[in-house]
Design a protein around this motif. Structure first.
Motif, PDB file in Angstrom:
ATOM      1  N   LEU A 114       0.833  -1.195   0.000  1.00 31.11           N
ATOM      2  CA  LEU A 114       0.000   0.000   0.000  1.00 31.11           C
ATOM      3  C   LEU A 114       0.873   1.253   0.000  1.00 31.11           C
ATOM      4  O   LEU A 114       0.447   2.312  -0.436  1.00 31.11           O
ATOM      5  CB  LEU A 114      -0.907   0.016   1.236  1.00 31.11           C
ATOM      6  CG  LEU A 114      -1.830  -1.181   1.410  1.00 31.11           C
ATOM      7  CD1 LEU A 114      -2.552  -1.106   2.746  1.00 31.11           C
ATOM      8  CD2 LEU A 114      -2.817  -1.251   0.250  1.00 31.11           C
ATOM      9  N   GLN A 115       2.091   1.084   0.525  1.00 31.79           N
ATOM     10  CA  GLN A 115       3.018   2.208   0.622  1.00 31.79           C
ATOM     11  C   GLN A 115       4.439   1.681   0.520  1.00 31.79           C
ATOM     12  O   GLN A 115       4.756   0.616   1.046  1.00 31.79           O
ATOM     13  CB  GLN A 115       2.819   2.925   1.961  1.00 31.79           C
ATOM     14  CG  GLN A 115       3.597   4.198   2.108  1.00 31.79           C
ATOM     15  CD  GLN A 115       3.275   4.908   3.423  1.00 31.79           C
ATOM     16  OE1 GLN A 115       2.576   4.378   4.290  1.00 31.79           O
ATOM     17  NE2 GLN A 115       3.800   6.105   3.584  1.00 31.79           N
ATOM     18  N   THR A 116       5.319   2.425  -0.153  1.00 29.64           N
ATOM     19  CA  THR A 116       6.736   2.106  -0.278  1.00 29.64           C
ATOM     20  C   THR A 116       7.526   3.316   0.194  1.00 29.64           C
ATOM     21  O   THR A 116       7.290   4.424  -0.283  1.00 29.64           O
ATOM     22  CB  THR A 116       7.098   1.789  -1.745  1.00 29.64           C
ATOM     23  OG1 THR A 116       6.309   0.677  -2.185  1.00 29.64           O
ATOM     24  CG2 THR A 116       8.574   1.445  -1.886  1.00 29.64           C
ATOM     25  N   ILE A 117       8.457   3.097   1.149  1.00 30.20           N
ATOM     26  CA  ILE A 117       9.231   4.200   1.711  1.00 30.20           C
ATOM     27  C   ILE A 117      10.710   3.869   1.559  1.00 30.20           C
ATOM     28  O   ILE A 117      11.223   2.945   2.193  1.00 30.20           O
ATOM     29  CB  ILE A 117       8.887   4.430   3.197  1.00 30.20           C
ATOM     30  CG1 ILE A 117       7.376   4.551   3.388  1.00 30.20           C
ATOM     31  CG2 ILE A 117       9.607   5.674   3.717  1.00 30.20           C
ATOM     32  CD1 ILE A 117       6.926   4.485   4.836  1.00 30.20           C
TER      33      ILE A 117
ATOM     34  N   TYR B 114       8.187  -1.699   2.807  1.00 27.88           N
ATOM     35  CA  TYR B 114       6.927  -1.914   2.106  1.00 27.88           C
ATOM     36  C   TYR B 114       5.854  -2.172   3.149  1.00 27.88           C
ATOM     37  O   TYR B 114       6.005  -3.069   3.984  1.00 27.88           O
ATOM     38  CB  TYR B 114       7.025  -3.116   1.163  1.00 27.88           C
ATOM     39  CG  TYR B 114       8.069  -2.947   0.088  1.00 27.88           C
ATOM     40  CD1 TYR B 114       7.775  -2.233  -1.069  1.00 27.88           C
ATOM     41  CD2 TYR B 114       9.348  -3.479   0.228  1.00 27.88           C
ATOM     42  CE1 TYR B 114       8.734  -2.064  -2.064  1.00 27.88           C
ATOM     43  CE2 TYR B 114      10.308  -3.317  -0.751  1.00 27.88           C
ATOM     44  CZ  TYR B 114       9.994  -2.609  -1.897  1.00 27.88           C
ATOM     45  OH  TYR B 114      10.948  -2.441  -2.857  1.00 27.88           O
TER      46      TYR B 114
ATOM     47  N   GLN C  76       4.671  -5.756   7.283  1.00 32.93           N
ATOM     48  CA  GLN C  76       5.664  -4.904   6.631  1.00 32.93           C
ATOM     49  C   GLN C  76       6.789  -5.772   6.085  1.00 32.93           C
ATOM     50  O   GLN C  76       7.132  -6.787   6.670  1.00 32.93           O
ATOM     51  CB  GLN C  76       6.294  -3.924   7.621  1.00 32.93           C
ATOM     52  CG  GLN C  76       5.369  -2.896   8.178  1.00 32.93           C
ATOM     53  CD  GLN C  76       6.078  -1.948   9.125  1.00 32.93           C
ATOM     54  OE1 GLN C  76       7.260  -2.116   9.442  1.00 32.93           O
ATOM     55  NE2 GLN C  76       5.348  -0.947   9.597  1.00 32.93           N
TER      56      GLN C  76
END
Length: 145
Positions: free
Chosen positions: A99-102, A113, A120
């Motif tokens: 849903l999110q990549t940092i 991720y 995660q």
């Protein structure tokens, strides 16, 4: 009457590991070359079924899972990361897509991720089998910090 056990762990972190059930050989001292070599593949629902079969009567909550793996691991193939993500995505009912990549989180050469509030993945760029432990990140994931 079956024994009732409280949920023992709220969260876990896996460092350069394998999906639960992948390495099984029937021997405590066994080595599963297919698993270690990244040749064992299942769908998220198949992995979840393997986990559920390990303790068929369990109705409690599974721990939040944080998976670390390096992209140059020569001991356990990098496919292990993807298979672990698929396994826990199946357990939690997630799609398996982040849903999110940092980038550069929780440190340099690491990408986080986020698949949902319970899963995660931390991917190490240029990191082998020994992914450095980030105590602050792990303790935060465990809810201790």
């Amino acid at each position: 009457m079956a024994a009732v056990y409280p949920d023992m762990f709220a969260a876990a972190s896996e460092f350069s590991g394998e999906p639960a059930g992948c390495f099984y050989t029937g021997s405590v001292r066994g080595w599963n070359s297919q698993c270690a070599g990244g040749q064992v593949h299942h769908t998220p629902s198949e992995w979840a079924a393997i986990v559920h079969a390990m303790y068929p009567g369990y109705t409690g909550q599974y721990p939040r899972m944080q998976i670390y793996h390096g992209d140059v691991d020569t001991t356990l193939n990098i496919n292990s990361f993807n298979e672990s993500v698929k396994e826990w995505s199946g357990i939690f009912g997630y799609s398996g897509n982040p849903l999110q990549t940092i980038d550069n989180t929780p440190g340099p050469k690491l990408t986080k991720y986020i698949y949902g509030d319970r899963l995660q993945g931390i991917w190490g760029h240029g990191i082998g089998h020994v992914v450095p432990t980030n105590e602050t990140e792990a303790l935060g994931w465990f809810g201790i910090l």
